[in-house]
Design an enzyme around this catalytic site. Sequence first.
Site, PDB file in Angstrom:
ATOM      1  N   GLU A  77      35.875  41.964  48.887  1.00 41.84           N
ATOM      2  CA  GLU A  77      37.604  41.489  48.401  1.00 41.84           C
ATOM      3  C   GLU A  77      38.871  41.657  49.403  1.00 41.84           C
ATOM      4  O   GLU A  77      39.426  40.745  50.098  1.00 41.84           O
ATOM      5  CB  GLU A  77      37.763  41.103  47.119  1.00 41.84           C
ATOM      6  CG  GLU A  77      38.578  39.812  46.209  1.00 41.84           C
ATOM      7  CD  GLU A  77      38.922  39.951  44.908  1.00 41.84           C
ATOM      8  OE1 GLU A  77      40.465  39.232  44.492  1.00 41.84           O
ATOM      9  OE2 GLU A  77      38.165  40.575  44.538  1.00 41.84           O
ATOM     10  N   ASP A 104      33.286  42.807  44.375  1.00 45.03           N
ATOM     11  CA  ASP A 104      34.268  42.733  44.395  1.00 45.03           C
ATOM     12  C   ASP A 104      35.079  44.346  42.935  1.00 45.03           C
ATOM     13  O   ASP A 104      34.348  43.911  41.820  1.00 45.03           O
ATOM     14  CB  ASP A 104      34.496  41.160  42.873  1.00 45.03           C
ATOM     15  CG  ASP A 104      36.211  40.974  42.762  1.00 45.03           C
ATOM     16  OD1 ASP A 104      37.118  41.734  43.241  1.00 45.03           O
ATOM     17  OD2 ASP A 104      36.185  39.749  42.174  1.00 45.03           O
ATOM     18  N   ILE A 106      36.906  45.069  41.441  1.00 42.85           N
ATOM     19  CA  ILE A 106      37.818  44.765  40.134  1.00 42.85           C
ATOM     20  C   ILE A 106      37.665  43.970  40.210  1.00 42.85           C
ATOM     21  O   ILE A 106      38.884  42.568  40.059  1.00 42.85           O
ATOM     22  CB  ILE A 106      39.285  45.207  40.123  1.00 42.85           C
ATOM     23  CG1 ILE A 106      39.000  46.400  39.544  1.00 42.85           C
ATOM     24  CG2 ILE A 106      39.369  44.867  38.103  1.00 42.85           C
ATOM     25  CD1 ILE A 106      40.311  47.692  40.184  1.00 42.85           C
ATOM     26  N   ASP A 107      37.157  42.378  38.905  1.00 41.16           N
ATOM     27  CA  ASP A 107      37.384  41.470  39.120  1.00 41.16           C
ATOM     28  C   ASP A 107      37.797  41.590  37.701  1.00 41.16           C
ATOM     29  O   ASP A 107      37.589  41.733  37.127  1.00 41.16           O
ATOM     30  CB  ASP A 107      35.782  40.716  38.744  1.00 41.16           C
ATOM     31  CG  ASP A 107      36.464  38.990  38.829  1.00 41.16           C
ATOM     32  OD1 ASP A 107      36.851  38.166  39.809  1.00 41.16           O
ATOM     33  OD2 ASP A 107      35.002  37.936  38.017  1.00 41.16           O
ATOM     34  N   THR A 109      41.946  41.249  37.746  1.00 40.67           N
ATOM     35  CA  THR A 109      42.854  42.635  38.665  1.00 40.67           C
ATOM     36  C   THR A 109      44.341  42.437  37.282  1.00 40.67           C
ATOM     37  O   THR A 109      44.514  43.202  36.989  1.00 40.67           O
ATOM     38  CB  THR A 109      43.186  42.545  39.853  1.00 40.67           C
ATOM     39  OG1 THR A 109      42.837  42.692  40.956  1.00 40.67           O
ATOM     40  CG2 THR A 109      44.674  43.247  40.036  1.00 40.67           C
ATOM     41  N   ASP A 232      33.005  36.224  43.243  1.00 44.77           N
ATOM     42  CA  ASP A 232      33.152  36.545  42.225  1.00 44.77           C
ATOM     43  C   ASP A 232      31.978  36.069  41.690  1.00 44.77           C
ATOM     44  O   ASP A 232      31.815  36.269  40.176  1.00 44.77           O
ATOM     45  CB  ASP A 232      34.372  35.282  41.814  1.00 44.77           C
ATOM     46  CG  ASP A 232      35.946  35.377  42.223  1.00 44.77           C
ATOM     47  OD1 ASP A 232      36.200  36.511  42.314  1.00 44.77           O
ATOM     48  OD2 ASP A 232      35.954  34.975  43.067  1.00 44.77           O
TER      49      ASP A 232
END
Length: 284
Positions: A77, A104, A106-107, A109, A232
């Site tokens: 990402e 990702d 940190i999905d 954030t 995601d």
Amino acid sequence: MNDGNNAPIVGGKSFTAVAINCAAKAGEWAMTKLGNYTSLELKYSAHDLVTEVDKGSERLIRKLVATHFPDHSFLGEEGVEPGPEASAKALEEARDSEYLWIVDPIDGTTNFVHGFPFFCVSIALAYRGEVIVGVVYDPARDELFVAEKGKGAYVHGKRMSVSSEQTLRESLVATGFPADHRYALPLNIKGIGEIAPRVRNLRTAGSAALHMAYVAAGRLSGFWEIGLNSWDLAAGALLIQESGGLVTDTKGGSYSLDVRNVVATNGHMHTELLDALEQAGAHE
């Protein structure tokens, strides 16, 4: 989780073991930075944030993957310009790779920034466009969700299966508030208006990948959202499929890496959820 000897391997190295190691190391490092990040930037909108922790987590994962599989491609990402057009272009450029890691770092954030402990690291590996490994790691709860294509999905080493709710009325369903305020957010709010009165309750906790892991684990009956990206969805989609659930686009089409508008459920109330979104005009 199944025996590591049966995991997809190349050159003697397990894809799944590398994915787990990457997710664990990135998640552990992110937890040391919780409430202690130093920079915060807006990306596509006020809902779309990035910190140096996101970027550092992605660098860490990219470096570890490259150490084991230097010939593999990588789609993360934070390596893509903000906005749906840039995301679609980045996927188009990478999707023909034989092996593609989709990450990702940190999905969730926004949750991370506020110290709200609902975020995760999401890592998927696609082989010729088809996801074969999916890992979602929630460092706040130390929960690792792992799936291998054709071999099931696991959490805490135990095999997962989706929930048994048959109708929307008895279902706990999740969704989100998309960063795209012009198109996706208004459409999703339309869907919320239609779905909320029909279900047992609705949750919007702020991490699509973790919501999908919860569908796989039977904690949620379903999840839908407009305007998501491959990073995601890729890992979570495999988790659900390998747990006996169903993942499609909002029109009922088969899941692929191109899907941005997603419906993911236990399979039993999938058609009812699709029909409700269509009735609301909230499916495209």
